[in-house]
Design a protein around this motif. Structure first.
Motif, PDB file in Angstrom:
ATOM      1  N   SER A  16       0.812  -1.209   0.000  1.00  0.00           N
ATOM      2  CA  SER A  16       0.000   0.000   0.000  1.00  0.00           C
ATOM      3  C   SER A  16       0.847   1.260   0.000  1.00  0.00           C
ATOM      4  O   SER A  16       1.995   1.281   0.418  1.00  0.00           O
ATOM      5  CB  SER A  16      -0.925   0.011   1.227  1.00  0.00           C
ATOM      6  OG  SER A  16      -0.171   0.025   2.436  1.00  0.00           O
ATOM      7  N   ARG A  17       0.251   2.322  -0.536  1.00  0.00           N
ATOM      8  CA  ARG A  17       0.831   3.664  -0.560  1.00  0.00           C
ATOM      9  C   ARG A  17       2.197   3.700  -1.239  1.00  0.00           C
ATOM     10  O   ARG A  17       3.188   4.126  -0.678  1.00  0.00           O
ATOM     11  CB  ARG A  17       0.885   4.241   0.851  1.00  0.00           C
ATOM     12  CG  ARG A  17      -0.507   4.573   1.390  1.00  0.00           C
ATOM     13  CD  ARG A  17      -0.444   5.344   2.672  1.00  0.00           C
ATOM     14  NE  ARG A  17      -0.342   4.458   3.819  1.00  0.00           N
ATOM     15  CZ  ARG A  17      -0.223   4.883   5.063  1.00  0.00           C
ATOM     16  NH1 ARG A  17      -0.163   6.164   5.326  1.00  0.00           N
ATOM     17  NH2 ARG A  17      -0.151   4.032   6.059  1.00  0.00           N
ATOM     18  N   ASN A  18       2.218   3.217  -2.470  1.00  0.00           N
ATOM     19  CA  ASN A  18       3.366   3.337  -3.355  1.00  0.00           C
ATOM     20  C   ASN A  18       2.913   4.029  -4.636  1.00  0.00           C
ATOM     21  O   ASN A  18       1.904   4.743  -4.623  1.00  0.00           O
ATOM     22  CB  ASN A  18       3.966   1.956  -3.634  1.00  0.00           C
ATOM     23  CG  ASN A  18       4.886   1.472  -2.515  1.00  0.00           C
ATOM     24  OD1 ASN A  18       6.008   1.927  -2.385  1.00  0.00           O
ATOM     25  ND2 ASN A  18       4.385   0.538  -1.699  1.00  0.00           N
ATOM     26  N   SER A  19       3.636   3.826  -5.720  1.00  0.00           N
ATOM     27  CA  SER A  19       3.250   4.392  -7.014  1.00  0.00           C
ATOM     28  C   SER A  19       3.144   3.294  -8.058  1.00  0.00           C
ATOM     29  O   SER A  19       3.527   3.473  -9.205  1.00  0.00           O
ATOM     30  CB  SER A  19       4.271   5.455  -7.451  1.00  0.00           C
ATOM     31  OG  SER A  19       4.330   6.514  -6.532  1.00  0.00           O
ATOM     32  N   LEU A  20       2.630   2.147  -7.648  1.00  0.00           N
ATOM     33  CA  LEU A  20       2.488   1.009  -8.550  1.00  0.00           C
ATOM     34  C   LEU A  20       1.331   1.246  -9.519  1.00  0.00           C
ATOM     35  O   LEU A  20       0.382   1.970  -9.212  1.00  0.00           O
ATOM     36  CB  LEU A  20       2.251  -0.266  -7.740  1.00  0.00           C
ATOM     37  CG  LEU A  20       3.364  -0.608  -6.736  1.00  0.00           C
ATOM     38  CD1 LEU A  20       2.944  -1.764  -5.834  1.00  0.00           C
ATOM     39  CD2 LEU A  20       4.662  -0.949  -7.472  1.00  0.00           C
ATOM     40  N   ALA A  21       1.423   0.618 -10.689  1.00  0.00           N
ATOM     41  CA  ALA A  21       0.410   0.851 -11.718  1.00  0.00           C
ATOM     42  C   ALA A  21       0.210  -0.399 -12.557  1.00  0.00           C
ATOM     43  O   ALA A  21       1.045  -1.302 -12.564  1.00  0.00           O
ATOM     44  CB  ALA A  21       0.822   2.028 -12.609  1.00  0.00           C
ATOM     45  N   GLY A  22      -0.921  -0.430 -13.260  1.00  0.00           N
ATOM     46  CA  GLY A  22      -1.205  -1.533 -14.169  1.00  0.00           C
ATOM     47  C   GLY A  22      -2.153  -2.554 -13.560  1.00  0.00           C
ATOM     48  O   GLY A  22      -2.570  -2.438 -12.405  1.00  0.00           O
ATOM     49  N   PRO A  23      -2.492  -3.584 -14.317  1.00  0.00           N
ATOM     50  CA  PRO A  23      -3.397  -4.622 -13.819  1.00  0.00           C
ATOM     51  C   PRO A  23      -2.730  -5.462 -12.725  1.00  0.00           C
ATOM     52  O   PRO A  23      -1.545  -5.786 -12.802  1.00  0.00           O
ATOM     53  CB  PRO A  23      -3.679  -5.481 -15.060  1.00  0.00           C
ATOM     54  CG  PRO A  23      -3.220  -4.663 -16.221  1.00  0.00           C
ATOM     55  CD  PRO A  23      -2.122  -3.791 -15.726  1.00  0.00           C
ATOM     56  N   VAL A  24      -3.502  -5.824 -11.731  1.00  0.00           N
ATOM     57  CA  VAL A  24      -3.015  -6.721 -10.687  1.00  0.00           C
ATOM     58  C   VAL A  24      -2.968  -8.142 -11.254  1.00  0.00           C
ATOM     59  O   VAL A  24      -3.916  -8.581 -11.915  1.00  0.00           O
ATOM     60  CB  VAL A  24      -3.953  -6.666  -9.459  1.00  0.00           C
ATOM     61  CG1 VAL A  24      -3.562  -7.726  -8.438  1.00  0.00           C
ATOM     62  CG2 VAL A  24      -3.913  -5.295  -8.836  1.00  0.00           C
TER      63      VAL A  24
END
Length: 231
Positions: A134-142
């Protein structure tokens, strides 16, 4: 482990040493590192760093820099059970190296600045039970592997505005908050109004209810505040 130490502390062996990670010593003697009777590393657990963005808006305005990154050789720690590096200012990607980490049970990489996608190999770690990104800058489909894992009991991906859930990964185990479906209006809105670059996805301690996602007007106001602070 030595490459991991250098990466975690931004390439500075001096910074690593000041945190109790002296690269000329056995990792089993490093602060926050636990080993078994065979001198195999079984846990890496460091407290939040006081020199990261975790302090909130004032830390961002002061221009503090992230501490470092995760090294690709993390996957060589096949006896590791716990990886806990919350709020360490880590940046860059989470490398797709977890499939061979047969002992891994808990991962906490929350409140950092990690980017890129969520590795599919996390769902292949055969004992992983708790995952907090949580609370990062991740992106895209899980990846769907997180939803189909037989061992994952808790997944927290909140505070990553760029993440979305494909149809194959809608039911994440005990997710703290649901992710928008990929291609949905909610997912598009999250990409149009992401967290301000450089700010944590968390409210500062004095304002726990503050939502870090801002409108264009809010972003312009912050820009004025920053410009004023620089004068």
């Amino acid at each position: 482990m030595h490459a991991l130490a250098v990466a975690l502390f931004g390439g500075s062996t001096l910074a690593a040493a000041s945190a109790g990670w002296r690269v000329r010593e056995s990792p089993c003697r490093w602060a926050g590192v636990g080993c078994d009777a065979g001198a195999r590393v079984v846990s890496i657990a460091l407290p939040p760093s006081s020199d990261t963005y975790e302090d909130g808006w004032l830390s961002w305005l002061a221009g503090r820099k992230p501490a470092g990154a995760l090294a690709p050789d993390l996957g060589s720690l096949t006896s590791l059970r716990t990886l806990a590096l919350p709020a360490r200012g880590l940046r860059g990607p989470i490398h797709d190296v977890f499939g061979g980490m047969a002992a891994l049970e808990t991962i906490d990489l929350s409140r950092n600045r990690l980017e890129g996608g969520v590795p599919g190999s996390l769902g292949a770690a055969p004992r992983l039970a708790a995952l907090d990104l949580s609370r990062n800058s991740l992106a895209g489909p899980v990846p769907a592997s997180l939803a189909t894992s037989d061992t994952l009991k808790r997944v927290d991906l909140a505070g990553n505005p760029g993440l979305c859930a494909p149809a194959s990964a809608r039911a994440l185990p005990a997710a703290r908050s649901p992710l928008p479906a990929c291609g949905s209006p909610a997912a598009a809105a999250a990409l149009l109004h992401p967290t301000i670059a450089g700010l944590p996805n968390a409210a500062p301690p004095s304002s726990p209810g503050l939502n870090a996602t801002v409108s264009v007007v809010g972003g312009a106001l912050l820009a004025l505040l920053v410009a004023g602070a620089a004068v």
